[in-house]
Design an enzyme around this catalytic site. Structure first.
Site, PDB file in Angstrom:
ATOM      1  N   TYR A   1     -12.144  30.209  11.953  1.00 35.86           N
ATOM      2  CA  TYR A   1     -11.609  28.896  12.322  1.00 35.86           C
ATOM      3  C   TYR A   1     -12.404  28.322  13.487  1.00 35.86           C
ATOM      4  CZ  TYR A   1      -8.757  25.232  14.320  1.00 35.86           C
ATOM      5  OH  TYR A   1      -8.348  24.026  14.825  1.00 35.86           O
TER       6      TYR A   1
ATOM      7  N   ARG B   1      11.594   0.904  -9.924  1.00 35.09           N
ATOM      8  CA  ARG B   1      11.295   1.893 -10.971  1.00 35.09           C
ATOM      9  C   ARG B   1      10.455   3.076 -10.484  1.00 35.09           C
ATOM     10  NH1 ARG B   1       9.014  -0.173 -16.108  1.00 35.09           N
ATOM     11  NH2 ARG B   1       8.138  -1.978 -15.043  1.00 35.09           N
TER      12      ARG B   1
ATOM     13  N   ASN C   1     -25.227  31.604  14.991  1.00 35.89           N
ATOM     14  CA  ASN C   1     -24.650  32.394  13.913  1.00 35.89           C
ATOM     15  C   ASN C   1     -23.257  32.849  14.338  1.00 35.89           C
ATOM     16  OD1 ASN C   1     -23.967  34.492  12.066  1.00 35.89           O
ATOM     17  ND2 ASN C   1     -26.133  34.597  11.512  1.00 35.89           N
TER      18      ASN C   1
ATOM     19  N   GLY D   1      -0.043  -6.399  -3.953  1.00 32.15           N
ATOM     20  CA  GLY D   1      -0.244  -5.088  -3.348  1.00 32.15           C
ATOM     21  C   GLY D   1      -0.120  -3.923  -4.320  1.00 32.15           C
ATOM     22  N   ASP D   2       0.483  -4.173  -5.485  1.00 35.96           N
ATOM     23  CA  ASP D   2       0.675  -3.075  -6.451  1.00 35.96           C
ATOM     24  C   ASP D   2      -0.319  -3.139  -7.605  1.00 35.96           C
ATOM     25  OD1 ASP D   2       1.549  -5.231  -7.912  1.00 35.96           O
ATOM     26  OD2 ASP D   2       3.570  -4.453  -8.286  1.00 35.96           O
TER      27      ASP D   2
ATOM     28  N   THR E   1     -18.810  42.283  19.091  1.00 35.42           N
ATOM     29  CA  THR E   1     -17.734  42.296  18.115  1.00 35.42           C
ATOM     30  C   THR E   1     -16.384  42.567  18.784  1.00 35.42           C
ATOM     31  OG1 THR E   1     -19.184  43.020  16.364  1.00 35.42           O
ATOM     32  CG2 THR E   1     -16.865  43.585  16.120  1.00 35.42           C
TER      33      THR E   1
HETATM   34  C1  UD1 Z   1       4.449 -12.198 -11.991  1.00 32.51           C
HETATM   35  C2  UD1 Z   1       4.059 -13.586 -12.477  1.00 32.51           C
HETATM   36  C3  UD1 Z   1       3.669 -13.530 -13.968  1.00 32.51           C
HETATM   37  C4  UD1 Z   1       2.552 -12.551 -14.166  1.00 32.51           C
HETATM   38  C5  UD1 Z   1       2.924 -11.170 -13.583  1.00 32.51           C
HETATM   39  C6  UD1 Z   1       1.725 -10.271 -13.584  1.00 32.51           C
HETATM   40  C7  UD1 Z   1       5.355 -15.236 -11.221  1.00 32.51           C
HETATM   41  C8  UD1 Z   1       6.549 -16.111 -11.203  1.00 32.51           C
HETATM   42  N1  UD1 Z   1       5.182 -14.480 -12.301  1.00 32.51           N
HETATM   43  O1  UD1 Z   1       5.600 -11.827 -12.710  1.00 32.51           O
HETATM   44  O2  UD1 Z   1       3.266 -14.803 -14.421  1.00 32.51           O
HETATM   45  O3  UD1 Z   1       2.223 -12.417 -15.529  1.00 32.51           O
HETATM   46  O4  UD1 Z   1       3.367 -11.296 -12.206  1.00 32.51           O
HETATM   47  O5  UD1 Z   1       2.110  -8.986 -13.194  1.00 32.51           O
HETATM   48  O6  UD1 Z   1       4.573 -15.255 -10.276  1.00 32.51           O
HETATM   49  N2  UD1 Z   1       6.797 -10.144  -4.801  1.00 32.51           N
HETATM   50  C9  UD1 Z   1       7.128 -10.351  -3.483  1.00 32.51           C
HETATM   51  N3  UD1 Z   1       8.209 -11.122  -3.185  1.00 32.51           N
HETATM   52  C10 UD1 Z   1       8.969 -11.704  -4.157  1.00 32.51           C
HETATM   53  C11 UD1 Z   1       8.627 -11.477  -5.499  1.00 32.51           C
HETATM   54  C12 UD1 Z   1       7.531 -10.694  -5.786  1.00 32.51           C
HETATM   55  O7  UD1 Z   1       6.451  -9.853  -2.589  1.00 32.51           O
HETATM   56  O8  UD1 Z   1       9.923 -12.398  -3.786  1.00 32.51           O
HETATM   57  C13 UD1 Z   1       5.621  -9.305  -5.123  1.00 32.51           C
HETATM   58  C14 UD1 Z   1       6.020  -8.026  -5.843  1.00 32.51           C
HETATM   59  O9  UD1 Z   1       6.223  -6.979  -4.909  1.00 32.51           O
HETATM   60  C15 UD1 Z   1       4.835  -7.793  -6.747  1.00 32.51           C
HETATM   61  C16 UD1 Z   1       4.304  -9.178  -7.046  1.00 32.51           C
HETATM   62  O10 UD1 Z   1       4.812 -10.008  -6.026  1.00 32.51           O
HETATM   63  O11 UD1 Z   1       3.803  -7.069  -6.101  1.00 32.51           O
HETATM   64  C17 UD1 Z   1       4.727  -9.687  -8.410  1.00 32.51           C
HETATM   65  O12 UD1 Z   1       6.108  -9.712  -8.483  1.00 32.51           O
HETATM   66  P1  UD1 Z   1       6.879  -9.312  -9.801  1.00 32.51           P
HETATM   67  O13 UD1 Z   1       8.315  -9.440  -9.566  1.00 32.51           O
HETATM   68  O14 UD1 Z   1       6.349  -8.034 -10.317  1.00 32.51           O
HETATM   69  O15 UD1 Z   1       6.417 -10.529 -10.761  1.00 32.51           O
HETATM   70  P2  UD1 Z   1       6.548 -10.563 -12.317  1.00 32.51           P
HETATM   71  O16 UD1 Z   1       7.920 -10.972 -12.666  1.00 32.51           O
HETATM   72  O17 UD1 Z   1       6.018  -9.357 -12.914  1.00 32.51           O
HETATM   73 CA    CA Z   2       5.201  -7.148 -12.103  1.00 31.42          CA
END
Ligand code: UD1
Ligand code: CA
Length: 449
Positions: free
Chosen positions: A349, A15, A360, A104-105, A406
Protein backbone atom coordinates in the site's frame (compact mmCIF):
# COMPACT_ATOMS: atom_id res chain seq x y z
CA UNK A 1 -23.47 32.66 -31.24
CA UNK A 2 -23.17 32.63 -27.41
CA UNK A 3 -25.23 29.79 -26.03
CA UNK A 4 -26.96 28.98 -22.75
CA UNK A 5 -27.96 25.42 -21.88
CA UNK A 6 -31.16 24.82 -19.96
CA UNK A 7 -31.18 21.27 -18.61
CA UNK A 8 -34.47 19.94 -17.29
CA UNK A 9 -33.98 17.72 -14.28
CA UNK A 10 -36.92 18.32 -11.95
CA UNK A 11 -38.90 15.15 -12.61
CA UNK A 12 -39.19 12.49 -9.92
CA UNK A 13 -38.38 9.52 -12.09
CA UNK A 14 -41.01 7.42 -10.31
CA UNK A 15 -40.30 4.34 -12.40
CA UNK A 16 -36.70 4.15 -11.15
CA UNK A 17 -38.26 3.11 -7.81
CA UNK A 18 -35.48 4.94 -6.00
CA UNK A 19 -34.82 7.41 -3.19
CA UNK A 20 -32.13 8.93 -5.39
CA UNK A 21 -33.28 11.60 -7.88
CA UNK A 22 -33.27 10.06 -11.36
CA UNK A 23 -30.59 12.35 -12.81
CA UNK A 24 -28.13 11.27 -10.09
CA UNK A 25 -28.16 7.63 -11.12
CA UNK A 26 -24.83 6.84 -12.70
CA UNK A 27 -24.04 5.99 -16.28
CA UNK A 28 -20.41 5.39 -17.23
CA UNK A 29 -19.37 6.51 -13.75
CA UNK A 30 -21.03 9.95 -14.04
CA UNK A 31 -24.48 11.13 -12.97
CA UNK A 32 -27.04 11.07 -15.79
CA UNK A 33 -27.33 14.85 -16.04
CA UNK A 34 -23.58 15.16 -16.63
CA UNK A 35 -24.02 13.36 -19.95
CA UNK A 36 -26.48 15.98 -21.18
CA UNK A 37 -23.98 18.66 -20.17
CA UNK A 38 -21.24 16.84 -21.98
CA UNK A 39 -23.30 16.75 -25.22
CA UNK A 40 -24.05 20.44 -24.68
CA UNK A 41 -20.33 21.17 -24.35
CA UNK A 42 -20.22 20.97 -28.16
CA UNK A 43 -21.81 24.42 -28.17
CA UNK A 44 -19.22 25.86 -25.75
CA UNK A 45 -22.03 27.28 -23.59
CA UNK A 46 -21.40 30.49 -21.68
CA UNK A 47 -24.13 29.68 -19.22
CA UNK A 48 -25.69 26.47 -17.93
CA UNK A 49 -28.91 26.43 -15.96
CA UNK A 50 -30.06 23.19 -14.38
CA UNK A 51 -33.75 23.05 -13.44
CA UNK A 52 -34.03 20.91 -10.30
CA UNK A 53 -37.11 19.81 -8.39
CA UNK A 54 -37.26 16.36 -6.81
CA UNK A 55 -34.15 15.91 -4.66
CA UNK A 56 -33.04 19.44 -5.54
CA UNK A 57 -30.58 19.62 -2.67
CA UNK A 58 -28.68 16.53 -3.77
CA UNK A 59 -28.92 17.55 -7.42
CA UNK A 60 -27.52 21.01 -6.62
CA UNK A 61 -24.64 19.49 -4.70
CA UNK A 62 -23.78 17.14 -7.56
CA UNK A 63 -24.05 19.94 -10.13
CA UNK A 64 -21.74 22.23 -8.14
CA UNK A 65 -19.27 19.41 -7.65
CA UNK A 66 -19.16 18.92 -11.41
CA UNK A 67 -18.91 22.60 -12.29
CA UNK A 68 -19.16 25.48 -9.86
CA UNK A 69 -20.42 27.79 -12.62
CA UNK A 70 -23.67 25.89 -13.14
CA UNK A 71 -26.75 27.81 -12.02
CA UNK A 72 -29.34 25.60 -10.39
CA UNK A 73 -32.92 26.88 -10.29
CA UNK A 74 -35.76 25.27 -8.43
CA UNK A 75 -39.02 24.15 -9.97
CA UNK A 76 -41.02 23.49 -6.83
CA UNK A 77 -43.97 21.91 -8.56
CA UNK A 78 -43.63 20.00 -11.82
CA UNK A 79 -46.18 21.72 -13.99
CA UNK A 80 -44.79 20.75 -17.37
CA UNK A 81 -41.75 21.25 -19.59
CA UNK A 82 -42.76 24.83 -20.53
CA UNK A 83 -43.09 25.73 -16.86
CA UNK A 84 -39.74 24.04 -16.17
CA UNK A 85 -37.90 26.10 -18.78
CA UNK A 86 -39.62 29.22 -17.49
CA UNK A 87 -37.80 28.77 -14.16
CA UNK A 88 -34.60 29.82 -15.94
CA UNK A 89 -36.13 33.11 -17.08
CA UNK A 90 -34.72 35.35 -14.28
CA UNK A 91 -31.31 33.72 -14.32
CA UNK A 92 -30.97 34.30 -18.06
CA UNK A 93 -32.70 37.72 -18.07
CA UNK A 94 -29.56 39.53 -19.20
CA UNK A 95 -28.25 36.77 -21.43
CA UNK A 96 -27.99 37.51 -25.11
CA UNK A 97 -27.68 34.55 -27.40
CA UNK A 98 -29.27 31.17 -28.01
CA UNK A 99 -30.87 28.92 -25.44
CA UNK A 100 -30.80 25.15 -25.97
CA UNK A 101 -33.12 22.98 -23.90
CA UNK A 102 -31.82 19.50 -23.01
CA UNK A 103 -33.24 16.80 -20.71
CA UNK A 104 -31.14 15.61 -17.79
CA UNK A 105 -32.32 12.03 -18.33
CA UNK A 106 -31.38 11.87 -22.03
CA UNK A 107 -27.65 11.10 -22.20
CA UNK A 108 -26.88 10.19 -25.79
CA UNK A 109 -27.49 13.30 -27.89
CA UNK A 110 -24.40 13.57 -30.11
CA UNK A 111 -22.39 16.77 -30.28
CA UNK A 112 -22.74 16.74 -34.09
CA UNK A 113 -26.51 16.80 -33.70
CA UNK A 114 -26.41 19.94 -31.56
CA UNK A 115 -24.02 21.46 -34.12
CA UNK A 116 -26.59 20.75 -36.85
CA UNK A 117 -29.24 22.51 -34.77
CA UNK A 118 -26.96 25.54 -34.34
CA UNK A 119 -26.44 25.57 -38.11
CA UNK A 120 -30.20 25.52 -38.70
CA UNK A 121 -30.49 28.50 -36.34
CA UNK A 122 -27.72 30.30 -38.22
CA UNK A 123 -29.60 29.71 -41.47
CA UNK A 124 -32.55 31.66 -40.06
CA UNK A 125 -34.97 29.29 -38.31
CA UNK A 126 -36.31 30.99 -35.19
CA UNK A 127 -37.13 27.77 -33.36
CA UNK A 128 -35.29 24.53 -34.11
CA UNK A 129 -36.67 21.26 -32.76
CA UNK A 130 -34.77 17.97 -32.72
CA UNK A 131 -36.93 15.19 -34.13
CA UNK A 132 -36.47 11.52 -34.93
CA UNK A 133 -38.25 8.80 -36.88
CA UNK A 134 -39.56 6.47 -34.20
CA UNK A 135 -39.76 2.73 -34.81
CA UNK A 136 -42.59 2.69 -32.27
CA UNK A 137 -43.83 6.29 -31.75
CA UNK A 138 -45.75 5.30 -28.62
CA UNK A 139 -46.45 8.30 -26.40
CA UNK A 140 -43.96 10.74 -27.93
CA UNK A 141 -45.11 14.17 -29.09
CA UNK A 142 -45.71 14.18 -32.87
CA UNK A 143 -44.09 16.70 -35.22
CA UNK A 144 -46.63 18.08 -37.72
CA UNK A 145 -44.87 19.43 -40.81
CA UNK A 146 -46.04 21.96 -43.34
CA UNK A 147 -43.67 21.42 -46.24
CA UNK A 148 -40.18 21.87 -44.77
CA UNK A 149 -41.43 23.84 -41.85
CA UNK A 150 -42.63 22.62 -38.50
CA UNK A 151 -46.28 23.61 -38.05
CA UNK A 152 -46.78 22.38 -34.50
CA UNK A 153 -46.06 19.66 -31.97
CA UNK A 154 -48.99 17.63 -30.69
CA UNK A 155 -48.65 15.58 -27.52
CA UNK A 156 -49.84 11.99 -27.79
CA UNK A 157 -52.62 12.55 -25.27
CA UNK A 158 -53.99 15.46 -27.27
CA UNK A 159 -53.57 13.89 -30.71
CA UNK A 160 -56.31 12.53 -32.98
CA UNK A 161 -55.89 9.23 -34.87
CA UNK A 162 -54.43 10.89 -37.98
CA UNK A 163 -51.80 12.77 -35.93
CA UNK A 164 -50.96 9.65 -33.90
CA UNK A 165 -50.14 7.96 -37.22
CA UNK A 166 -47.20 10.38 -37.69
CA UNK A 167 -43.89 8.68 -36.93
CA UNK A 168 -41.71 11.82 -36.80
CA UNK A 169 -41.44 12.49 -33.07
CA UNK A 170 -40.19 15.17 -30.67
CA UNK A 171 -36.93 14.42 -28.82
CA UNK A 172 -37.51 17.37 -26.48
CA UNK A 173 -34.36 19.26 -27.52
CA UNK A 174 -35.23 22.77 -28.65
CA UNK A 175 -33.08 25.76 -29.66
CA UNK A 176 -34.11 29.39 -30.03
CA UNK A 177 -32.93 32.89 -29.24
CA UNK A 178 -33.15 33.21 -25.45
CA UNK A 179 -35.38 36.29 -25.35
CA UNK A 180 -37.62 34.83 -28.06
CA UNK A 181 -37.89 31.55 -26.17
CA UNK A 182 -39.10 33.24 -22.97
CA UNK A 183 -41.49 35.50 -24.95
CA UNK A 184 -43.01 32.43 -26.57
CA UNK A 185 -43.24 30.54 -23.26
CA UNK A 186 -45.15 33.49 -21.75
CA UNK A 187 -47.90 32.67 -24.26
CA UNK A 188 -48.16 28.97 -23.28
CA UNK A 189 -51.31 27.91 -21.39
CA UNK A 190 -52.28 24.63 -19.77
CA UNK A 191 -55.59 23.91 -21.44
CA UNK A 192 -54.73 20.38 -22.59
CA UNK A 193 -55.20 16.72 -21.72
CA UNK A 194 -52.51 16.84 -18.96
CA UNK A 195 -53.26 20.30 -17.58
CA UNK A 196 -49.53 21.04 -18.00
CA UNK A 197 -47.59 23.91 -19.54
CA UNK A 198 -46.11 22.24 -22.61
CA UNK A 199 -42.84 23.63 -23.96
CA UNK A 200 -43.90 22.12 -27.27
CA UNK A 201 -46.71 24.68 -27.59
CA UNK A 202 -44.15 27.39 -28.42
CA UNK A 203 -44.06 26.07 -32.00
CA UNK A 204 -47.70 26.89 -32.67
CA UNK A 205 -47.31 30.29 -31.00
CA UNK A 206 -44.15 31.08 -32.97
CA UNK A 207 -45.86 30.27 -36.26
CA UNK A 208 -48.83 32.48 -35.35
CA UNK A 209 -46.36 35.32 -34.78
CA UNK A 210 -44.82 34.83 -38.21
CA UNK A 211 -41.63 33.19 -36.94
CA UNK A 212 -40.22 30.10 -38.64
CA UNK A 213 -39.81 26.72 -36.98
CA UNK A 214 -37.75 23.89 -38.42
CA UNK A 215 -36.78 20.33 -37.60
CA UNK A 216 -33.36 18.74 -37.44
CA UNK A 217 -33.47 14.96 -37.23
CA UNK A 218 -31.20 12.49 -35.50
CA UNK A 219 -31.03 8.76 -34.99
CA UNK A 220 -33.61 7.43 -32.54
CA UNK A 221 -30.84 5.91 -30.39
CA UNK A 222 -29.63 9.41 -29.48
CA UNK A 223 -32.96 10.35 -27.98
CA UNK A 224 -33.09 7.39 -25.60
CA UNK A 225 -34.37 8.65 -22.26
CA UNK A 226 -33.82 6.75 -19.01
CA UNK A 227 -36.97 5.96 -17.06
CA UNK A 228 -36.29 2.59 -15.45
CA UNK A 229 -33.37 0.61 -14.04
CA UNK A 230 -33.63 -1.69 -17.03
CA UNK A 231 -33.25 1.27 -19.38
CA UNK A 232 -30.32 2.49 -17.31
CA UNK A 233 -28.65 -0.91 -17.67
CA UNK A 234 -29.34 -0.94 -21.41
CA UNK A 235 -27.85 2.55 -21.69
CA UNK A 236 -24.78 1.40 -19.75
CA UNK A 237 -24.35 -1.53 -22.14
CA UNK A 238 -24.61 0.86 -25.08
CA UNK A 239 -22.08 3.26 -23.58
CA UNK A 240 -19.65 0.42 -22.90
CA UNK A 241 -20.01 -0.92 -26.43
CA UNK A 242 -19.31 2.56 -27.82
CA UNK A 243 -16.29 3.14 -25.57
CA UNK A 244 -14.79 -0.26 -26.45
CA UNK A 245 -15.24 0.36 -30.16
CA UNK A 246 -13.75 3.84 -29.83
CA UNK A 247 -10.73 2.54 -27.89
CA UNK A 248 -10.00 -0.13 -30.49
CA UNK A 249 -10.39 2.40 -33.32
CA UNK A 250 -7.85 4.59 -31.52
CA UNK A 251 -5.34 1.72 -31.57
CA UNK A 252 -5.86 0.24 -28.13
CA UNK A 253 -5.72 -3.56 -27.85
CA UNK A 254 -8.55 -5.05 -25.82
CA UNK A 255 -7.86 -8.73 -25.38
CA UNK A 256 -11.46 -9.42 -24.29
CA UNK A 257 -13.45 -6.24 -25.03
CA UNK A 258 -16.66 -7.36 -23.35
CA UNK A 259 -14.91 -7.70 -19.99
CA UNK A 260 -13.40 -4.21 -19.93
CA UNK A 261 -15.52 -1.46 -18.36
CA UNK A 262 -14.81 2.18 -19.08
CA UNK A 263 -16.07 5.41 -17.55
CA UNK A 264 -17.51 7.98 -19.92
CA UNK A 265 -14.36 10.11 -19.56
CA UNK A 266 -11.72 7.35 -19.78
CA UNK A 267 -8.94 8.12 -22.23
CA UNK A 268 -6.51 5.42 -23.35
CA UNK A 269 -3.64 6.11 -25.75
CA UNK A 270 -2.70 4.02 -28.78
CA UNK A 271 -0.79 0.76 -28.48
CA UNK A 272 -1.77 0.32 -24.89
CA UNK A 273 -2.84 -3.25 -24.18
CA UNK A 274 -5.73 -3.88 -21.80
CA UNK A 275 -6.03 -7.45 -20.61
CA UNK A 276 -9.35 -9.04 -19.55
CA UNK A 277 -11.51 -7.88 -16.62
CA UNK A 278 -10.22 -4.37 -16.13
CA UNK A 279 -12.49 -1.67 -14.65
CA UNK A 280 -12.01 2.07 -15.12
CA UNK A 281 -13.71 4.47 -12.72
CA UNK A 282 -13.99 8.17 -13.55
CA UNK A 283 -11.00 10.38 -14.30
CA UNK A 284 -8.47 7.98 -15.81
CA UNK A 285 -5.94 8.80 -18.53
CA UNK A 286 -3.57 6.17 -19.84
CA UNK A 287 -0.87 7.21 -22.27
CA UNK A 288 0.42 5.26 -25.25
CA UNK A 289 2.10 1.90 -24.97
CA UNK A 290 1.13 1.04 -21.41
CA UNK A 291 -0.08 -2.37 -20.32
CA UNK A 292 -2.99 -2.82 -17.94
CA UNK A 293 -2.95 -6.43 -16.88
CA UNK A 294 -5.95 -8.54 -15.92
CA UNK A 295 -8.29 -7.73 -13.01
CA UNK A 296 -7.00 -4.24 -12.33
CA UNK A 297 -9.15 -1.36 -11.09
CA UNK A 298 -8.24 2.24 -11.92
CA UNK A 299 -9.88 5.48 -10.85
CA UNK A 300 -8.84 9.16 -10.90
CA UNK A 301 -5.30 8.39 -11.99
CA UNK A 302 -2.77 8.93 -14.75
CA UNK A 303 -0.62 6.18 -16.24
CA UNK A 304 2.30 7.26 -18.42
CA UNK A 305 3.82 5.71 -21.47
CA UNK A 306 5.21 2.23 -21.04
CA UNK A 307 3.99 1.73 -17.48
CA UNK A 308 2.76 -1.75 -16.49
CA UNK A 309 -0.10 -2.23 -14.05
CA UNK A 310 -1.34 -5.43 -12.47
CA UNK A 311 -2.53 -8.12 -12.64
CA UNK A 312 -4.82 -7.33 -9.69
CA UNK A 313 -3.63 -3.75 -9.12
CA UNK A 314 -5.70 -0.94 -7.71
CA UNK A 315 -4.96 2.67 -8.65
CA UNK A 316 -7.02 5.10 -6.61
CA UNK A 317 -7.53 8.86 -7.05
CA UNK A 318 -4.32 10.84 -7.27
CA UNK A 319 -2.17 7.92 -8.41
CA UNK A 320 0.35 9.30 -10.88
CA UNK A 321 2.55 6.77 -12.63
CA UNK A 322 5.51 8.12 -14.58
CA UNK A 323 7.01 6.48 -17.66
CA UNK A 324 7.95 2.87 -17.28
CA UNK A 325 6.71 2.60 -13.69
CA UNK A 326 5.59 -0.86 -12.56
CA UNK A 327 2.78 -1.64 -10.15
CA UNK A 328 2.22 -5.33 -9.62
CA UNK A 329 -0.26 -7.70 -8.03
CA UNK A 330 -2.27 -6.78 -4.93
CA UNK A 331 -0.79 -3.31 -4.82
CA UNK A 332 -2.87 -0.25 -3.95
CA UNK A 333 -1.69 3.25 -4.85
CA UNK A 334 -3.55 6.35 -3.62
CA UNK A 335 -2.60 10.02 -3.98
CA UNK A 336 0.98 9.10 -4.78
CA UNK A 337 3.52 9.56 -7.53
CA UNK A 338 5.51 6.58 -8.69
CA UNK A 339 8.34 8.21 -10.61
CA UNK A 340 10.08 7.02 -13.76
CA UNK A 341 10.92 3.35 -13.77
CA UNK A 342 10.15 2.81 -10.08
CA UNK A 343 8.78 -0.63 -9.13
CA UNK A 344 6.11 -1.53 -6.60
CA UNK A 345 5.60 -5.12 -7.52
CA UNK A 346 3.86 -7.06 -4.75
CA UNK A 347 1.30 -6.79 -1.93
CA UNK A 348 1.87 -3.17 -1.01
CA UNK A 349 0.00 0.00 0.00
CA UNK A 350 1.45 3.33 -1.10
CA UNK A 351 -0.72 6.30 -0.06
CA UNK A 352 0.07 10.04 0.20
CA UNK A 353 3.58 9.46 -1.03
CA UNK A 354 6.30 10.16 -3.54
CA UNK A 355 8.37 7.25 -4.79
CA UNK A 356 11.48 8.48 -6.60
CA UNK A 357 12.88 7.45 -9.95
CA UNK A 358 14.13 3.88 -10.12
CA UNK A 359 13.23 3.11 -6.51
CA UNK A 360 12.36 -0.49 -5.64
CA UNK A 361 9.63 -1.16 -3.11
CA UNK A 362 9.76 -4.63 -1.57
CA UNK A 363 6.81 -6.95 -1.06
CA UNK A 364 4.46 -6.11 1.77
CA UNK A 365 5.59 -2.50 2.21
CA UNK A 366 3.06 -0.15 3.77
CA UNK A 367 3.03 3.60 4.06
CA UNK A 368 1.26 4.12 7.40
CA UNK A 369 -0.24 7.41 6.27
CA UNK A 370 -3.20 7.81 8.61
CA UNK A 371 -3.05 8.44 12.35
CA UNK A 372 -6.79 8.22 12.77
CA UNK A 373 -7.29 11.95 12.24
CA UNK A 374 -4.68 13.32 9.81
CA UNK A 375 -3.03 11.97 6.66
CA UNK A 376 0.74 12.25 6.43
CA UNK A 377 3.23 12.18 3.58
CA UNK A 378 5.98 9.65 2.87
CA UNK A 379 8.92 10.55 0.66
CA UNK A 380 11.07 7.85 -0.88
CA UNK A 381 14.12 9.12 -2.75
CA UNK A 382 15.39 8.12 -6.17
CA UNK A 383 16.91 4.63 -6.38
CA UNK A 384 16.05 3.88 -2.77
CA UNK A 385 15.62 0.20 -1.92
CA UNK A 386 12.79 -0.51 0.50
CA UNK A 387 13.12 -4.00 2.01
CA UNK A 388 10.13 -6.33 2.15
CA UNK A 389 7.65 -5.76 4.96
CA UNK A 390 8.84 -2.24 5.70
CA UNK A 391 6.35 -0.07 7.60
CA UNK A 392 6.91 3.60 6.80
CA UNK A 393 5.27 5.57 9.59
CA UNK A 394 4.47 8.93 8.00
CA UNK A 395 5.48 11.72 8.00
CA UNK A 396 8.81 10.19 7.08
CA UNK A 397 11.43 10.47 4.40
CA UNK A 398 13.89 7.96 2.98
CA UNK A 399 16.76 9.65 1.12
CA UNK A 400 18.03 8.99 -2.38
CA UNK A 401 19.86 5.70 -2.69
CA UNK A 402 19.06 4.72 0.92
CA UNK A 403 17.79 1.29 1.95
CA UNK A 404 15.62 -0.20 4.67
CA UNK A 405 16.13 -3.68 6.06
CA UNK A 406 13.37 -6.24 5.73
CA UNK A 407 10.77 -5.90 8.45
CA UNK A 408 11.89 -2.44 9.51
CA UNK A 409 9.44 0.00 11.08
CA UNK A 410 10.70 3.37 9.87
CA UNK A 411 9.77 6.18 12.26
CA UNK A 412 12.73 8.50 11.66
CA UNK A 413 13.99 10.06 8.43
CA UNK A 414 16.71 8.07 6.68
CA UNK A 415 19.66 9.96 5.16
CA UNK A 416 20.63 9.47 1.53
CA UNK A 417 22.74 6.39 1.07
CA UNK A 418 22.06 5.11 4.64
CA UNK A 419 20.59 1.82 5.83
CA UNK A 420 17.73 1.84 8.32
CA UNK A 421 17.27 -1.30 10.42
CA UNK A 422 14.55 -1.36 13.00
CA UNK A 423 13.62 -4.84 14.12
CA UNK A 424 14.18 -7.10 17.11
CA UNK A 425 17.52 -8.91 17.05
CA UNK A 426 17.21 -12.63 16.36
CA UNK A 427 18.23 -15.23 18.94
CA UNK A 428 18.63 -18.98 18.09
CA UNK A 429 18.05 -21.68 20.74
CA UNK A 430 19.66 -24.99 19.68
CA UNK A 431 17.40 -28.06 20.06
CA UNK A 432 14.50 -26.07 21.48
CA UNK A 433 11.95 -26.98 18.79
CA UNK A 434 12.60 -30.70 19.03
CA UNK A 435 12.25 -30.77 22.83
CA UNK A 436 9.19 -28.51 22.78
CA UNK A 437 7.24 -30.72 20.37
CA UNK A 438 8.24 -33.91 22.14
CA UNK A 439 6.80 -32.48 25.35
CA UNK A 440 3.51 -31.49 23.65
CA UNK A 441 3.10 -34.90 21.96
CA UNK A 442 3.70 -36.65 25.27
CA UNK A 443 0.99 -34.54 26.90
CA UNK A 444 -1.45 -35.41 24.09
CA UNK A 445 -0.77 -39.16 24.42
CA UNK A 446 -1.36 -39.02 28.21
CA UNK A 447 -4.74 -37.31 27.73
CA UNK A 448 -5.91 -40.06 25.33
CA UNK A 449 -4.77 -42.79 27.72
C1 UD1 B 1 -41.84 15.32 -23.51
C2 UD1 B 1 -42.38 16.14 -24.68
C3 UD1 B 1 -42.72 15.20 -25.86
C4 UD1 B 1 -41.50 14.43 -26.26
C5 UD1 B 1 -40.90 13.68 -25.05
C6 UD1 B 1 -39.57 13.09 -25.41
C7 UD1 B 1 -43.56 18.08 -23.77
C8 UD1 B 1 -44.87 18.65 -23.39
N1 UD1 B 1 -43.57 16.83 -24.25
O1 UD1 B 1 -42.88 14.48 -23.09
O2 UD1 B 1 -43.19 15.95 -26.96
O3 UD1 B 1 -41.80 13.51 -27.28
O4 UD1 B 1 -40.69 14.59 -23.94
O5 UD1 B 1 -39.12 12.30 -24.35
O6 UD1 B 1 -42.55 18.75 -23.66
N2 UD1 B 1 -39.51 17.97 -16.51
C9 UD1 B 1 -39.27 18.91 -15.54
N3 UD1 B 1 -40.32 19.60 -15.01
C10 UD1 B 1 -41.60 19.37 -15.41
C11 UD1 B 1 -41.83 18.39 -16.39
C12 UD1 B 1 -40.76 17.71 -16.92
O7 UD1 B 1 -38.12 19.15 -15.18
O8 UD1 B 1 -42.48 20.05 -14.88
C13 UD1 B 1 -38.36 17.23 -17.09
C14 UD1 B 1 -38.41 15.75 -16.74
O9 UD1 B 1 -37.68 15.49 -15.56
C15 UD1 B 1 -37.80 15.12 -17.97
C16 UD1 B 1 -38.15 16.06 -19.10
O10 UD1 B 1 -38.46 17.29 -18.49
O11 UD1 B 1 -36.39 15.05 -17.89
C17 UD1 B 1 -39.31 15.57 -19.93
O12 UD1 B 1 -40.42 15.41 -19.13
P1 UD1 B 1 -41.43 14.20 -19.31
O13 UD1 B 1 -42.49 14.31 -18.32
O14 UD1 B 1 -40.67 12.94 -19.42
O15 UD1 B 1 -42.05 14.60 -20.75
P2 UD1 B 1 -42.86 13.65 -21.69
O16 UD1 B 1 -44.26 13.62 -21.23
O17 UD1 B 1 -42.17 12.39 -21.88
CA1 CA C 1 -40.18 11.25 -20.90
Amino acid sequence: MPTALIVLAAGQGTRMNSDLPKVLHELGGAPLFAHALSSGAALAPERTVLVAGHGAEAVTKAAKALDDEIDVVLQEEQRGTGHAVDQARDTLADFQGDAVVLYGDTPFIRRETLDAMAKARAKGADVVVLGFEAADPGRYGRLVLDGNRLARIVEFKDADEATRAITLCNSGVIAADTATLFDLIAGVGNDNASGEYYLTDIVDIANARGLTCSVVTCDEAETLGINTRAELAAAEAQLQADKRAEAMENGVTLVAPDTVFFAADTFVGGDTVIEPNVVFGPGVTVENGARIRAFSHLEGCHVSRGAVIGPYARLRPGAELAEGAKVGNFVEIKNATIDTGAKVNHLTYIGDAFVGEGANIGAGTITCNYDGVFKHHTHIGAHAFIGSDTMLVAPVSVGDGAMTATGTVVTQDVDPGALAVGRARQENKPGFATKFFEKLRTQKAQKKG
